[in-house]
Design a protein around this motif. Structure first.
Motif, PDB file in Angstrom:
ATOM      1  N   VAL A  71       0.821  -1.198   0.000  1.00 49.55           N
ATOM      2  CA  VAL A  71       0.000   0.000   0.000  1.00 49.55           C
ATOM      3  C   VAL A  71       0.863   1.260   0.000  1.00 49.55           C
ATOM      4  CG1 VAL A  71      -1.442   1.372   1.548  1.00 49.55           C
ATOM      5  CG2 VAL A  71      -2.162  -0.910   0.839  1.00 49.55           C
ATOM      6  N   PHE A  73       3.644   1.447  -1.533  1.00 51.85           N
ATOM      7  CA  PHE A  73       4.051   1.478  -2.936  1.00 51.85           C
ATOM      8  C   PHE A  73       2.927   2.049  -3.806  1.00 51.85           C
ATOM      9  CE2 PHE A  73       6.444  -1.495  -6.170  1.00 51.85           C
ATOM     10  CZ  PHE A  73       6.715  -0.394  -6.965  1.00 51.85           C
ATOM     11  N   ALA A  74       1.711   1.563  -3.577  1.00 50.72           N
ATOM     12  CA  ALA A  74       0.603   1.922  -4.443  1.00 50.72           C
ATOM     13  C   ALA A  74       0.080   3.329  -4.176  1.00 50.72           C
ATOM     14  CB  ALA A  74      -0.527   0.911  -4.270  1.00 50.72           C
ATOM     15  N   PRO A  77       3.880   6.235  -3.854  1.00 54.14           N
ATOM     16  CA  PRO A  77       5.068   5.633  -4.463  1.00 54.14           C
ATOM     17  C   PRO A  77       6.376   6.347  -4.135  1.00 54.14           C
ATOM     18  CG  PRO A  77       3.435   6.213  -6.150  1.00 54.14           C
ATOM     19  CD  PRO A  77       2.840   6.570  -4.842  1.00 54.14           C
ATOM     20  N   LEU A  78       6.330   7.666  -4.081  1.00 57.69           N
ATOM     21  CA  LEU A  78       7.565   8.400  -3.811  1.00 57.69           C
ATOM     22  C   LEU A  78       8.053   8.120  -2.393  1.00 57.69           C
ATOM     23  CD1 LEU A  78       9.221  10.222  -5.581  1.00 57.69           C
ATOM     24  CD2 LEU A  78       8.065  12.206  -4.593  1.00 57.69           C
ATOM     25  N   TYR A  80       7.387   5.408  -0.733  1.00 54.25           N
ATOM     26  CA  TYR A  80       7.856   4.017  -0.751  1.00 54.25           C
ATOM     27  C   TYR A  80       9.296   3.962  -1.245  1.00 54.25           C
ATOM     28  CZ  TYR A  80       8.257  -0.832  -2.384  1.00 54.25           C
ATOM     29  OH  TYR A  80       8.683  -2.120  -2.620  1.00 54.25           O
ATOM     30  N   ALA A 301       1.553  11.267  -3.138  1.00 55.18           N
ATOM     31  CA  ALA A 301       0.399  10.398  -3.391  1.00 55.18           C
ATOM     32  C   ALA A 301       0.320   9.963  -4.850  1.00 55.18           C
ATOM     33  CB  ALA A 301      -0.892  11.104  -3.008  1.00 55.18           C
ATOM     34  N   SER A 302      -0.329   8.831  -5.066  1.00 56.70           N
ATOM     35  CA  SER A 302      -0.624   8.371  -6.413  1.00 56.70           C
ATOM     36  C   SER A 302      -1.702   9.246  -7.022  1.00 56.70           C
ATOM     37  CB  SER A 302      -1.136   6.930  -6.361  1.00 56.70           C
ATOM     38  OG  SER A 302      -0.066   6.055  -6.304  1.00 56.70           O
ATOM     39  N   SER A 303      -2.015   8.976  -8.287  1.00 57.76           N
ATOM     40  CA  SER A 303      -3.061   9.738  -8.966  1.00 57.76           C
ATOM     41  C   SER A 303      -4.417   9.463  -8.316  1.00 57.76           C
ATOM     42  CB  SER A 303      -3.117   9.336 -10.433  1.00 57.76           C
ATOM     43  OG  SER A 303      -3.541   7.990 -10.528  1.00 57.76           O
ATOM     44  N   LEU A 305      -7.156   8.545  -9.681  1.00 54.18           N
ATOM     45  CA  LEU A 305      -7.784   7.313 -10.167  1.00 54.18           C
ATOM     46  C   LEU A 305      -7.251   6.090  -9.429  1.00 54.18           C
ATOM     47  CD1 LEU A 305      -9.689   5.947 -12.138  1.00 54.18           C
ATOM     48  CD2 LEU A 305      -7.855   5.934 -13.840  1.00 54.18           C
ATOM     49  N   THR A 306      -5.915   6.033  -9.265  1.00 53.92           N
ATOM     50  CA  THR A 306      -5.332   4.896  -8.561  1.00 53.92           C
ATOM     51  C   THR A 306      -5.850   4.828  -7.131  1.00 53.92           C
ATOM     52  OG1 THR A 306      -3.352   4.881  -9.911  1.00 53.92           O
ATOM     53  CG2 THR A 306      -3.161   3.912  -7.733  1.00 53.92           C
ATOM     54  N   ILE A 309      -9.456   3.483  -7.176  1.00 51.67           N
ATOM     55  CA  ILE A 309      -9.573   2.044  -7.452  1.00 51.67           C
ATOM     56  C   ILE A 309      -9.081   1.228  -6.269  1.00 51.67           C
ATOM     57  CG2 ILE A 309      -8.626   0.184  -8.883  1.00 51.67           C
ATOM     58  CD1 ILE A 309      -8.838   2.128 -11.248  1.00 51.67           C
ATOM     59  N   MET A 310      -7.955   1.682  -5.708  1.00 46.20           N
ATOM     60  CA  MET A 310      -7.395   0.990  -4.550  1.00 46.20           C
ATOM     61  C   MET A 310      -8.369   1.011  -3.374  1.00 46.20           C
ATOM     62  SD  MET A 310      -4.303  -0.180  -4.932  1.00 46.20           S
ATOM     63  CE  MET A 310      -3.837  -0.087  -3.207  1.00 46.20           C
TER      64      MET A 310
ATOM     65  N   ASP B  89       2.433   4.351  -9.410  1.00 48.17           N
ATOM     66  CA  ASP B  89       0.999   4.618  -9.535  1.00 48.17           C
ATOM     67  C   ASP B  89       0.253   3.403 -10.094  1.00 48.17           C
ATOM     68  OD1 ASP B  89      -0.687   7.154  -9.231  1.00 48.17           O
ATOM     69  OD2 ASP B  89      -1.427   6.313 -11.104  1.00 48.17           O
ATOM     70  N   GLY B  92       2.680  -0.381  -8.443  1.00 54.11           N
ATOM     71  CA  GLY B  92       2.509  -0.558  -7.000  1.00 54.11           C
ATOM     72  C   GLY B  92       1.102  -1.013  -6.663  1.00 54.11           C
ATOM     73  N   SER B  93       0.113  -0.432  -7.366  1.00 59.01           N
ATOM     74  CA  SER B  93      -1.255  -0.807  -7.015  1.00 59.01           C
ATOM     75  C   SER B  93      -1.529  -2.261  -7.385  1.00 59.01           C
ATOM     76  CB  SER B  93      -2.262   0.136  -7.677  1.00 59.01           C
ATOM     77  OG  SER B  93      -2.031   0.204  -9.060  1.00 59.01           O
ATOM     78  N   ARG B 162       5.706  11.253 -14.340  1.00 58.76           N
ATOM     79  CA  ARG B 162       5.647   9.808 -14.097  1.00 58.76           C
ATOM     80  C   ARG B 162       4.487   9.220 -14.884  1.00 58.76           C
ATOM     81  NH1 ARG B 162       3.080   9.751  -7.960  1.00 58.76           N
ATOM     82  NH2 ARG B 162       1.060  10.608  -8.569  1.00 58.76           N
ATOM     83  N   LEU B 165      -1.986   6.211 -13.873  1.00 60.20           N
ATOM     84  CA  LEU B 165      -3.050   5.346 -14.363  1.00 60.20           C
ATOM     85  C   LEU B 165      -4.098   6.161 -15.110  1.00 60.20           C
ATOM     86  CD1 LEU B 165      -4.237   2.470 -14.295  1.00 60.20           C
ATOM     87  CD2 LEU B 165      -5.416   3.100 -12.210  1.00 60.20           C
TER      88      LEU B 165
END
Lengths: 343, 433
Positions: A71, A73-74, A77-78, A80, A301-303, A305-306, A309-310, B89, B92-93, B162, B165
């Motif tokens: 998690v 990582f997802a 990511p930075l 992680y 943080a991830s985008s 959308l990610t 979904i997560m 992104d 990792g998910s 980067r 998704l």
């Protein structure tokens, strides 16, 4: 929709904390049992009882580490990338320890030789004690801040990590897990071993209280963890969890209600983790000495959308996981019967 | 060596070692679940005994697979921080979903399965066996979807420096990933099938528990012929897909240098990093046909691909040849075993050879991964990010230290694990635990 992204990142930050808390609560007791092995087991049968007390669970427990890592990582990511490469050597040691420990369960019983068993018993002990210590050291250093520069990629060498506050974290984690493990043994063993385990738990309790208080005081000096609390005093209610857990632990131990005492210990461990997590917000890894370089939920943080979904995946699967793990625990909650020793 | 090369070595070693144990887990978990199902349906004790015997070997193998798998997740962060930050992104998910949806299930129920023989009804125990088998294979799906993204990135947009998704469905329906999954699963079933056949053959020669091992052998032989035929057929369409989307990999697999129509395949060929050292006896159009199902199709040669985008040609070429050669051998052996499955004791010479053939599908499957991963170089994400840009800012000394310790631990564990499995295998079924 910048604000939705921010909300999602905040939710994921809290979930990230919850996953680590789950991991510490669940793997905490089996690491504690492994650490206690050389001190508590007097003979081969007692050793096997101790192995079997965690046998059905340790594997499933360790997956909480995989998923806390996954998690990170997802969702961030930075963070992680920085956390895992910045803490390279301690993480590698943690990994090797967990590998040796994992196979010790499977290998130990397979050859009838004292020397062979001794090798795997050593692996079980080192592989339990070292992770407890290293996780404490790593997290205390994160609370305190890692030496991030403006490209966010920097190294903290192992000697920098073994600073007084880092070591204090290591001691806190070790004692916390050992006590948690002693309570588990009080539930799952019988007779003499059970007696020794519960006596040890009762004796360790004041030690844990002292270490916790000292660690909190040390945190006030060495970290920014209290900043959020001073700003919003209402947040101090989070402290009710670890404090309540600690007090109830003693009450239940006194009444020899071991399941309840273990539960209180779980609340203490989970509550301590959440207390620190709330204190960290909005940083995931604060930077020391320059706080401007911190990795925060916003910049790592991830985008959107990610994260969405997560979140869907987590909302569906985490309750399912908890349900079947609970079922597994229920199936093997009886004291280990010496007639059915697997290891 | 620098941190990059050391990190590549470390990752290669960790993956290759992990992959000694994973295929047997994937295939054997299904076989054991089938045995338990047979027990529940027929009530015949022999099937329960089979599940327990093969299960004991399986558990040692499983433990090694799990502990070596943890290393891989860690390594993306420790050694490949640049990569993790760049594609976390998406990548990792997928790993996180794998842990949540599959790995938990597998790890929880393997504990219940191991300790539940006397505590669960046969039916409930069978269900846990299927849960372990299903979860193991579901794990492979997610991991290979993640790998598929590295092979043929899709469903992303470049934003904030980067890959972010953009289309989750595109990521999970990536055909490259599903080709890899099918190829890996079928190869893994072949590994398990040859393992069961080899061990059974050893006991049949010695007339131990003949009924038990004949049943095991028949099960192994049936799976072996199915898996080794299907893996070859499926491998062909996998190859077509590679030809389409990774021309450099295909060119390296064949050491094919000149872009041409009616591209030939040479019966005698010695590859080199800058051109073929020797090529003789061409069969015109065969390469075009194999790659695109059309003898006149144009196949891009390495000379038309920038030199700094060439994968290591010799290694990729040899690994591919090795995989196909061993795959052919597997079909022949499995075919014979299956045809003679009911009278197999009458072929002692064949039975004698079978245990020595256990490593064959293992080697084939490792060679296959070399083709897939070495053939992808110099890209860590094909066409998007170079491996050299993915590495962490760590020192060579740090990586050397962990590489040395890891290799030492893995070697010792590998020796212990394989020795234990051999011991159990030779011991044969014994009652009790």
């Amino acid at each position: 929709m910048e604000s939705l992204h921010y909300t999602l990142a905040t939710v994921w930050f809290l979930l990230w904390g919850v996953l680590w808390a789950m991991y510490f609560v669940l793997d905490g007791f089996d690491l504690g049992v492994g650490t206690l092995m050389p001190f508590l087991a007097k003979n081969e049968t007692e050793k096997r009882v101790m192995y079997n007390s965690v046998g059905p669970f340790w594997d499933g427990n360790e997956v909480w580490l995989i998923s806390a890592g996954g998690v990170t990582f997802a969702a961030f990511p930075l963070a992680y990338a920085q956390m895992f490469s910045g803490l390279y050597t301690p993480l590698m040691l943690l990994l090797f320890a967990l590998i040796l420990r994992g196979v010790s369960f499977e290998f130990r019983s397979k050859v009838d030789s004292a020397a062979w068993k001794k090798v795997w018993d050593t692996c079980q002990f080192v592989g339990s004690f070292l992770p407890a210590l290293l996780l404490g050291v790593a997290f205390a250093n994160i609370f305190q801040g890692l030496p991030l520069d403006d490209t966010h990629l920097n190294q903290a060498n192992i000697f920098q990590l073994l600073n007084p506050y880092g070591l204090a974290g290591g001691v806190l984690f070790t004692v916390m897990f050992v006590l948690h493990g002693a309570l588990w043994l009080s539930i799952r063993t019988q007779g003499d071993l059970q007696q020794r385990a519960s006596n040890l738990a009762i004796k360790l309790w004041p030690v844990l209280v002292v270490i916790t208080v000292l660690f909190l005081a040390f945190s006030a000096v060495s970290t920014q963890l209290f900043g959020n609390y001073l700003q919003t005093p209402l947040l101090f209610v989070v402290l009710a969890l670890p404090v309540g857990g600690l007090v109830l632990m003693r009450v239940y131990m006194g009444a020899a209600r071991w399941w309840a005492a273990w539960g209180a210990s779980a609340v203490f461990i989970g509550g301590t983790t959440m207390f620190a997590i709330v204190g960290l917000f909005p940083a995931i890894i604060p930077s020391k000495p320059n706080p401007a370089n911190s990795l925060t939920i916003m910049n790592s943080a991830s985008s959107e959308l990610t994260l969405k979904i997560m979140l869907g995946v987590a909302v569906v699967f985490v309750p399912i996981v908890m349900l079947y793990q609970f079922w597994a625990y229920k199936n093997f909650s009886h004291p280990v019967d010496e007639a059915e020793l697997e290891y | 060596m620098d941190a990059l090369m050391l990190s590549r070595l470390q990752f290669a070693a960790a993956t290759a070692f992990h992959f000694i144990f994973v295929p047997l887990t994937l295939g054997m978990s299904v076989l054991i679940a089938c045995m338990e199902t047979a027990f529940v349906r027929t009530g015949k004790e022999v099937y329960r005994k089979m599940a327990k015997f093969w299960g004991k070997i399986f558990l040692v193998n499983f433990a090694l697979g799990v502990v070596t798998g943890i290393t891989l997740e860690f390594q993306f962060g420790t050694n490949w921080a640049g990569y993790s930050a760049y594609v976390g992104d998406i990548f990792g998910s997928l790993l996180a979903i794998e842990a949540t949806a599959a790995f938990f299930l597998e790890s929880t129920f393997i504990g219940v399965w191991t300790f539940g023989w006397d505590r669960l009804s046969p039916k409930a125990h069978m269900v846990t066996a299927w849960l372990v088998a299903g979860a193991s294979n579901l794990s492979a799906v997610w991991i290979l979807i993640a790998n598929g993204f590295m092979q043929q990135p899709m469903g992303y947009v470049m934003r904030n420096g980067r890959a972010e998704l953009a289309d989750f469905m595109a990521v999970i329906t990536n055909m490259f990933a599903w080709h890899e999954f099918m190829h890996t699963i079928l190869g893994s079933f072949a590994v398990a099938a040859f393992f069961v056949m080899g061990v059974s053959a050893w006991h049949l020669l010695r007339k131990n528990e003949t009924d038990f091992f004949k049943k095991s052998f028949r099960l192994g032989a049936t799976l072996a012929i199915l898996a080794s035929l299907l893996v070859a057929i499926q491998g062909h369409s996998h190859g077509n897909h590679v030809a389409e989307v990774q021309p450099a990999k295909l060119a390296a697999m064949e050491s094919h240098w000149e872009t041409q129509k009616y591209a030939p395949m040479y019966l005698l060929q010695i590859p080199g990093q800058k051109g073929n050292v020797l090529e003789a006896i061409p069969i015109p159009g065969l390469l075009s046909f194999l790659a695109f199902n059309d003898p006149s199709a144009e196949v891009v040669g390495l000379n038309d691909i920038p030199a700094d985008e060439h994968p290591p040609v010799v290694l990729t070429f040899l690994a591919f040849r090795g995989m196909v050669g061993l795959g052919t051998l597997m079909i022949l052996v499995a075919g014979f075993a299956w045809l003679k499955r009911n009278t197999i004791e009458e072929y002692p010479k064949f039975l004698k050879i079978l245990p020595f053939l256990i490593p064959v599908p293992y080697i084939a499957i490792e060679l296959g991964w070399i083709v897939a991963e070495v053939g992808r170089q110099p890209w860590i994400v094909y066409g998007l990010m170079r491996t050299s840009d993915g590495v962490s800012n760590v020192t060579a000394a740090q990586v050397s230290f962990s590489l040395i310790v890891m290799s030492a631990i893995y070697t010792l564990l590998g020796i212990c694990g394989i020795w234990l499995m051999m011991r159990f295998a030779k011991q044969g079924p014994v009652e009790g635990h």
